[in-house]
Scaffold this motif. Structure first.
Motif, short mmCIF file in Angstrom:
data_model
loop_
_atom_site.label_atom_id
_atom_site.label_comp_id
_atom_site.label_asym_id
_atom_site.label_seq_id
_atom_site.Cartn_x
_atom_site.Cartn_y
_atom_site.Cartn_z
N LEU A 148 0.81 -1.21 -0.24
CA LEU A 148 -0.12 0.24 0.17
C LEU A 148 0.75 1.36 -0.01
O LEU A 148 0.34 2.42 -0.33
CB LEU A 148 -1.07 0.16 1.12
CG LEU A 148 -1.95 -0.91 0.94
CD1 LEU A 148 -2.64 -1.22 2.57
CD2 LEU A 148 -3.03 -0.68 0.09
N VAL A 180 -7.44 -4.04 8.00
CA VAL A 180 -6.60 -4.39 7.12
C VAL A 180 -5.50 -5.38 7.78
O VAL A 180 -5.02 -4.93 8.91
CB VAL A 180 -5.86 -3.37 6.38
CG1 VAL A 180 -4.94 -4.08 5.30
CG2 VAL A 180 -6.88 -2.54 5.71
N TYR A 209 -4.39 2.06 4.07
CA TYR A 209 -5.28 1.67 3.00
C TYR A 209 -6.31 2.91 2.70
O TYR A 209 -6.88 3.12 1.61
CB TYR A 209 -6.16 0.47 3.42
CG TYR A 209 -7.51 0.08 2.83
CD1 TYR A 209 -7.23 -0.57 1.64
CD2 TYR A 209 -8.61 0.05 3.22
CE1 TYR A 209 -8.20 -1.00 0.76
CE2 TYR A 209 -10.08 -0.14 2.52
CZ TYR A 209 -9.62 -1.16 1.24
OH TYR A 209 -10.69 -1.57 0.43
#
Length: 293
Positions: A148, A180, A209
């Motif tokens: 990410l 996550v 995220y």
């Protein structure tokens, strides 16, 4: 220490930190990004500091290809991790930018070559066309939430087709509601972390995220995930490293990395929401006016 049960039975309790004997190549990228931003927005660094940076970058250029234990400090053996390669790219990229901005002397031609080699390797050897995602390490088929960071450090565009496909894979495989996981330890492909028991969701990854969603233009989803994460803070607004299945705080507390990711996500999301409100889309789209950062 077998006779100690650990906090809420979270054994094994260990003395010392095995990470002191590990190789973690990502630290050079995190350091160089901080130096670059300090020079740009704070106080310009001195020539003497630059000489130390140059020596460090020469070492990175020689060793970025080595396998290591990575950001998650795995105990199952060294791997050629995507995140470690990515952050070595960041280290060299920021050193090049700093040298060019300040006219510092350095082996730029070699640094350009090594930066390009890392970039090409990530796209050619860490991309799984069947999965449509960048994988945790070379030869793996698993995704890792550390990916990410890729658009956050400007390695790849936040709306690049390969990145959006990877973001979809992370959403499918690592996101539980809005939380996550770092990786799926039980999928048979993730690097062995050497730990027993269930894995909690990782707060830092949840805020990464949020920022990735915002940068991809999914502002309402990003805002929902962010506001739900705020609900998991304790009465002081602080977070641990992980959240358990009932929202309990696990791991290091308070965790500085979590709060840095929170600040970054909040700043970016607020800016994008303000832009989208002030510059309506003439075609009526919901994500109008997003800047081109």
């Amino acid at each position: 220490v077998a006779w100690l049960p650990g906090y809420e039975q979270s054994a094994p309790v260990r003395i010392g930190n095995a990470a002191s004997k590990q190789l973690q190549l990502d630290i050079y990228g995190e350091l160089m990004d901080a130096v670059y931003l300090y020079d740009k927005y704070g106080t310009p660094i001195s020539y003497d500091v630059w000489t130390h940076i140059r020596r460090m970058l020469d070492w990175v250029a020689d060793h970025w290809h080595l396998p290591d234990e990575g950001i998650w400090e795995v105990r199952g053996g060294r791997k050629p991790f995507l995140y470690s390669r990515l952050m070595c790219w960041v280290a060299i990229d920021r050193a090049i930018r700093l040298a060019q901005n300040r006219s510092f002397p350095g082996p730029l031609s070699r640094w350009f070559e090594e930066r390009n080699r890392i970039y090409s390797e990530i796209f050619n050897e860490f991309w799984d066309p069947q999965r449509g995602a960048f994988v945790q390490y070379k030869g793996s088929t698993s995704v890792d939430a550390a990916c990410l960071v890729m658009p956050l450090v400007k390695f790849i565009g936040p709306r690049d087709p390969r990145w959006l496909s990877t973001l979809d894979a992370v959403t499918r495989e690592l996101v539980d509601d809005t939380l996550v996981y770092r990786y799926r330890a039980d999928d048979g492909q993730s690097a062995a972390d050497g730990l027993s028991g269930a894995e909690g969701t990782f707060c830092m990854c949840s805020f990464w995220y949020v920022e990735c969603l915002g940068r991809a233009g999914h502002l309402e989803r990003a805002r929902l995930c962010f506001e739900k994460m705020l609900g998991y803070a304790n009465h002081l607004g602080l977070y641990a490293e992980e959240l358990g299945p009932c929202g309990e705080h696990l791991g290091n507390f308070p965790q500085a990395f979590t709060h840095l990711a929170l600040i970054s996500a909040a700043y970016d999301l607020d800016r994008r929401l303000n832009i989208s409100r002030s510059r309506p889309d003439p075609m009526g789209g919901p994500f109008a006016g997003l800047d081109k950062k």
